[in-house]
Design a protein around this motif. Structure first.
Motif, short mmCIF file in Angstrom:
data_model
loop_
_atom_site.label_atom_id
_atom_site.label_comp_id
_atom_site.label_asym_id
_atom_site.label_seq_id
_atom_site.Cartn_x
_atom_site.Cartn_y
_atom_site.Cartn_z
N TYR A 270 1.15 -1.26 0.25
CA TYR A 270 0.00 0.23 0.33
C TYR A 270 1.12 1.43 0.27
CZ TYR A 270 -3.57 -3.29 1.01
OH TYR A 270 -4.68 -4.38 1.44
N LEU A 271 0.48 2.25 -1.09
CA LEU A 271 1.05 3.63 -0.97
C LEU A 271 0.95 4.69 -0.85
CD1 LEU A 271 3.10 2.51 -4.00
CD2 LEU A 271 4.06 3.05 -2.11
N GLN A 272 0.68 5.55 -0.15
CA GLN A 272 -0.30 6.76 0.47
C GLN A 272 0.43 7.70 -1.06
OE1 GLN A 272 0.19 9.38 3.71
NE2 GLN A 272 -1.46 10.52 3.39
N ILE A 273 -0.10 8.36 -1.43
CA ILE A 273 -0.14 9.25 -2.50
C ILE A 273 -0.96 10.71 -2.33
CG2 ILE A 273 -0.35 9.15 -5.63
CD1 ILE A 273 0.80 6.63 -4.35
N LEU A 274 -0.44 11.88 -2.70
CA LEU A 274 -0.58 13.16 -3.02
C LEU A 274 -0.54 13.35 -4.28
CD1 LEU A 274 2.11 14.08 0.46
CD2 LEU A 274 -0.83 13.27 1.10
N TYR A 275 -0.94 14.37 -3.97
CA TYR A 275 -1.32 15.01 -5.56
C TYR A 275 -2.18 16.63 -5.20
CZ TYR A 275 -5.32 11.75 -5.51
OH TYR A 275 -6.83 11.85 -4.56
N TRP A 276 -2.30 16.95 -6.49
CA TRP A 276 -2.37 18.73 -6.57
C TRP A 276 -3.45 18.81 -7.52
CZ3 TRP A 276 -0.98 22.75 -3.93
CH2 TRP A 276 -1.32 23.99 -4.14
N MET A 277 -4.94 19.11 -6.87
CA MET A 277 -6.11 18.55 -7.15
C MET A 277 -5.81 20.55 -8.15
SD MET A 277 -8.39 17.43 -4.91
CE MET A 277 -7.94 18.08 -3.36
N HIS A 278 -5.28 20.39 -9.38
CA HIS A 278 -5.07 21.53 -10.11
C HIS A 278 -6.39 22.30 -11.36
CE1 HIS A 278 -5.36 17.89 -13.36
NE2 HIS A 278 -5.37 19.32 -13.95
N GLU A 279 -7.40 21.90 -10.45
CA GLU A 279 -8.58 22.65 -11.55
C GLU A 279 -9.44 23.04 -10.19
OE1 GLU A 279 -10.78 20.25 -14.36
OE2 GLU A 279 -9.10 19.81 -15.78
N ALA A 280 -8.97 22.81 -9.01
CA ALA A 280 -10.67 23.12 -7.84
C ALA A 280 -10.29 24.73 -7.92
CB ALA A 280 -9.99 22.69 -6.48
N ARG A 281 -10.93 25.35 -7.21
CA ARG A 281 -10.93 26.27 -6.45
C ARG A 281 -9.53 26.61 -5.18
NH1 ARG A 281 -14.82 30.08 -8.08
NH2 ARG A 281 -14.48 31.42 -7.35
N ARG A 282 -9.49 27.80 -5.19
CA ARG A 282 -8.56 28.18 -3.56
C ARG A 282 -9.32 29.01 -3.00
NH1 ARG A 282 -2.38 27.74 -5.30
NH2 ARG A 282 -2.46 27.47 -3.26
N ASP A 283 -10.46 29.31 -3.19
CA ASP A 283 -11.01 30.68 -2.39
C ASP A 283 -12.00 30.49 -1.95
OD1 ASP A 283 -12.52 30.40 -4.95
OD2 ASP A 283 -12.07 32.72 -5.21
#
Length: 165
Positions: A71-84
């Motif tokens: 098992y692995l933990q994967i960290l990723y960037w949700m590049h289409e998400a709002r940030r505000d």
């Protein structure tokens, strides 16, 4: 699912800082069968479809011995998400909840974490199951999972059985 610019009834925006604090290096790209947020599952499924994690070749040596982990933990960037968004209405019913009380992709730093099953390693490509992100998602990090409680009661029972034998 809304687009990245939609604001639902009851949602509240905040102002983003003028600058960031640190530099983040994307170390690869995640390939999934889902072309858009609308197509994505809400949660990853360890029995879900196989997905590819393509690690940039400059980081390939960092994958040494990764195949020894189930098992692995994967960290990723949700590049289409709002940030505000400070408050969100996940059910589009006008009832808002604070962003930090939700697992929504819309957050000041849209970082996601998924527990996945590692099926195969071929050079700089990992085949895994359990992701819930769109195709082309930037990869932040990969960590071996050492927390059996993430897998629920079954993992604890399996670990106890292993210790007894």
């Amino acid at each position: 699912m809304p687009t990245t610019t939609e604001i639902r009834a009851g949602e509240r925006l905040g102002q983003l800082p003028d600058r960031g604090d640190e530099t983040l290096f994307f170390i690869g790209t995640i390939r999934t069968p889902w072309p858009s947020r609308r197509d994505c599952p809400r949660k990853g499924d360890l029995d879900g479809p196989p997905c590819r994690i393509e690690v940039d070749p400059r980081w390939q040596d960092a994958l040494a011995d990764i195949a020894g982990h189930e098992y692995l933990q994967i960290l990723y960037w949700m590049h289409e998400a709002r940030r505000d968004l400070l408050q969100q209405s996940p059910r589009s019913n006008g009832q808002a909840t604070g962003t930090f009380a939700l697992r929504s992709p819309n957050r000041p730093n849209p970082i996601a974490s998924s527990l996945v099953v590692l099926e195969k390693v071929e050079g700089n490509v990992l085949t895994v199951r359990g992701l819930d992100c769109i195709d082309g998602t930037p990869l932040i990090d990969i960590k071996p999972d050492t927390c059996p409680h993430w897998l629920g009661q079954e993992a604890g029972q399996d670990q106890k059985k292993a210790e007894e034998t």
